[in-house]
Design a protein around this motif. Sequence first.
Motif, mmCIF file in Angstrom:
data_model
loop_
_atom_site.group_PDB
_atom_site.id
_atom_site.type_symbol
_atom_site.label_atom_id
_atom_site.label_comp_id
_atom_site.label_asym_id
_atom_site.label_seq_id
_atom_site.Cartn_x
_atom_site.Cartn_y
_atom_site.Cartn_z
ATOM 1 N N HIS A 178 -2.339 12.826 -1.660
ATOM 2 C CA HIS A 178 -2.262 12.025 -2.879
ATOM 3 C C HIS A 178 -1.789 10.595 -2.652
ATOM 4 C CE1 HIS A 178 -2.209 15.707 -5.761
ATOM 5 N NE2 HIS A 178 -3.212 15.729 -4.906
ATOM 6 N N GLU A 179 -1.866 10.135 -1.431
ATOM 7 C CA GLU A 179 -1.458 8.764 -1.145
ATOM 8 C C GLU A 179 -2.443 7.770 -1.751
ATOM 9 O OE1 GLU A 179 -0.539 5.844 2.676
ATOM 10 O OE2 GLU A 179 -1.223 7.880 3.027
ATOM 11 N N LEU A 180 -1.915 6.830 -2.480
ATOM 12 C CA LEU A 180 -2.664 5.694 -3.005
ATOM 13 C C LEU A 180 -1.998 4.483 -2.392
ATOM 14 C CD1 LEU A 180 -4.914 4.940 -5.040
ATOM 15 C CD2 LEU A 180 -3.155 4.870 -6.797
ATOM 16 N N ARG A 181 -2.732 3.672 -1.704
ATOM 17 C CA ARG A 181 -2.139 2.606 -0.904
ATOM 18 C C ARG A 181 -1.093 1.787 -1.661
ATOM 19 N NH1 ARG A 181 -6.066 -1.430 2.030
ATOM 20 N NH2 ARG A 181 -7.328 0.033 0.901
ATOM 21 N N ASP A 182 -1.382 1.409 -2.898
ATOM 22 C CA ASP A 182 -0.413 0.635 -3.685
ATOM 23 C C ASP A 182 -0.505 1.094 -5.141
ATOM 24 O OD1 ASP A 182 1.330 -1.199 -4.785
ATOM 25 O OD2 ASP A 182 0.074 -2.949 -4.368
ATOM 26 N N GLN A 183 0.063 2.260 -5.413
ATOM 27 C CA GLN A 183 -0.025 2.830 -6.751
ATOM 28 C C GLN A 183 0.593 1.904 -7.795
ATOM 29 O OE1 GLN A 183 0.308 7.170 -7.680
ATOM 30 N NE2 GLN A 183 2.367 6.559 -8.302
ATOM 31 N N LYS A 184 1.755 1.371 -7.501
ATOM 32 C CA LYS A 184 2.437 0.468 -8.435
ATOM 33 C C LYS A 184 1.571 -0.764 -8.702
ATOM 34 C CE LYS A 184 6.895 -1.856 -9.037
ATOM 35 N NZ LYS A 184 6.803 -3.276 -8.763
ATOM 36 N N GLY A 185 0.994 -1.326 -7.662
ATOM 37 C CA GLY A 185 0.130 -2.497 -7.814
ATOM 38 C C GLY A 185 -1.145 -2.183 -8.575
ATOM 39 N N THR A 186 -1.710 -1.026 -8.331
ATOM 40 C CA THR A 186 -2.908 -0.602 -9.057
ATOM 41 C C THR A 186 -2.612 -0.513 -10.543
ATOM 42 O OG1 THR A 186 -3.760 0.611 -7.140
ATOM 43 C CG2 THR A 186 -4.623 1.241 -9.295
ATOM 44 N N LEU A 187 -1.498 0.121 -10.888
ATOM 45 C CA LEU A 187 -1.124 0.270 -12.298
ATOM 46 C C LEU A 187 -0.745 -1.056 -12.930
ATOM 47 C CD1 LEU A 187 0.883 3.610 -12.232
ATOM 48 C CD2 LEU A 187 -1.401 3.204 -13.179
ATOM 49 N N ALA A 188 -0.169 -1.963 -12.163
ATOM 50 C CA ALA A 188 0.254 -3.262 -12.707
ATOM 51 C C ALA A 188 -0.927 -4.033 -13.287
ATOM 52 C CB ALA A 188 0.949 -4.086 -11.625
ATOM 53 N N ASP A 189 -2.133 -3.758 -12.807
ATOM 54 C CA ASP A 189 -3.317 -4.438 -13.319
ATOM 55 C C ASP A 189 -3.787 -3.872 -14.661
ATOM 56 O OD1 ASP A 189 -3.498 -6.228 -11.233
ATOM 57 O OD2 ASP A 189 -4.952 -5.036 -10.106
ATOM 58 N N ILE A 190 -3.310 -2.670 -15.047
ATOM 59 C CA ILE A 190 -3.870 -2.053 -16.254
ATOM 60 C C ILE A 190 -2.835 -1.654 -17.308
ATOM 61 C CG2 ILE A 190 -5.964 -1.232 -15.103
ATOM 62 C CD1 ILE A 190 -4.653 1.572 -14.988
ATOM 63 N N ILE A 191 -1.533 -1.774 -17.003
ATOM 64 C CA ILE A 191 -0.511 -1.426 -17.994
ATOM 65 C C ILE A 191 0.530 -2.540 -18.067
ATOM 66 C CG2 ILE A 191 -0.881 1.057 -17.717
ATOM 67 C CD1 ILE A 191 1.698 1.238 -16.135
ATOM 68 N N LYS A 192 1.415 -2.429 -19.038
ATOM 69 C CA LYS A 192 2.403 -3.484 -19.282
ATOM 70 C C LYS A 192 3.499 -3.556 -18.222
ATOM 71 C CE LYS A 192 5.507 -5.353 -22.715
ATOM 72 N NZ LYS A 192 6.138 -5.208 -24.002
ATOM 73 N N HIS A 193 4.004 -2.405 -17.796
ATOM 74 C CA HIS A 193 5.161 -2.396 -16.895
ATOM 75 C C HIS A 193 5.047 -1.212 -15.936
ATOM 76 C CE1 HIS A 193 9.376 -2.760 -15.641
ATOM 77 N NE2 HIS A 193 9.481 -1.461 -15.814
ATOM 78 N N THR A 194 5.376 -1.452 -14.691
ATOM 79 C CA THR A 194 5.398 -0.369 -13.706
ATOM 80 C C THR A 194 6.599 -0.562 -12.789
ATOM 81 O OG1 THR A 194 4.119 0.798 -11.992
ATOM 82 C CG2 THR A 194 3.770 -1.580 -12.183
ATOM 83 N N ASP A 195 7.177 0.551 -12.355
ATOM 84 C CA ASP A 195 8.374 0.464 -11.518
ATOM 85 C C ASP A 195 8.398 1.603 -10.507
ATOM 86 O OD1 ASP A 195 10.745 -0.595 -10.582
ATOM 87 O OD2 ASP A 195 11.890 -0.170 -12.387
ATOM 88 N N TYR A 196 9.005 1.327 -9.384
ATOM 89 C CA TYR A 196 9.196 2.309 -8.315
ATOM 90 C C TYR A 196 10.695 2.509 -8.126
ATOM 91 C CZ TYR A 196 9.836 4.039 -3.592
ATOM 92 O OH TYR A 196 10.259 4.754 -2.505
ATOM 93 N N ILE A 197 11.148 3.741 -8.182
ATOM 94 C CA ILE A 197 12.570 4.038 -8.000
ATOM 95 C C ILE A 197 12.814 4.345 -6.520
ATOM 96 C CG2 ILE A 197 14.467 5.589 -8.616
ATOM 97 C CD1 ILE A 197 12.931 6.079 -11.289
ATOM 98 N N ALA A 198 13.456 3.420 -5.842
ATOM 99 C CA ALA A 198 13.748 3.596 -4.421
ATOM 100 C C ALA A 198 15.109 4.244 -4.202
ATOM 101 C CB ALA A 198 13.705 2.243 -3.707
ATOM 102 N N ASP A 199 16.022 4.031 -5.146
ATOM 103 C CA ASP A 199 17.383 4.543 -5.032
ATOM 104 C C ASP A 199 17.647 5.450 -6.235
ATOM 105 O OD1 ASP A 199 20.112 5.012 -5.013
ATOM 106 O OD2 ASP A 199 20.682 2.896 -4.877
#
Length: 169
Positions: free
Chosen positions: A119-140
Amino acid sequence: MTRTETMTGGEAMIRSAVANGIDTIFGLPGAQIYPIFDAMYRMPEIKHVISRHEQGAGYMAFGAAAATGKPSAFAVVPGPGVLNASASMCTAYGTNQPVLCLTGQVPSEFLGAGRGHLHELRDQKGTLADIIKHTDYIADPTTTSAQVNEAFHQMQSGRRGPASVEMCW
């Protein structure tokens, strides 16, 4: 929860969603989001509605937001699950609906490695950033609450719209 117990990232995501008024999460379980579904099963204050397809989960959340005027949420696996749900997120964006996508990510040691992990998508956050208002990745995991709260703030401020929050498996 006692001081000696630890909370999983999935529990933190669900508790934060509940604290922001979510009482139902639509979704389709899968390996990368088992912690999210495990948390839902342990929390009686949250109702979960299982869909047969990720797009259906997203559109159920869209319908709930449109019908009530309140934020709604759904949970799907990363990669193909998020892509399958992307039509519903585009619809939510086009109609100003506050819909939150809770999703997972490949295990952190594989993130960005380009090794073709399940299920790896090279840049899931970046892909979604083009089509929705806000996207975030929780690293911590300790910032989960703040980041989910920010997603709710973004969904409801200014021009309302969908958001996504992802966390590694």
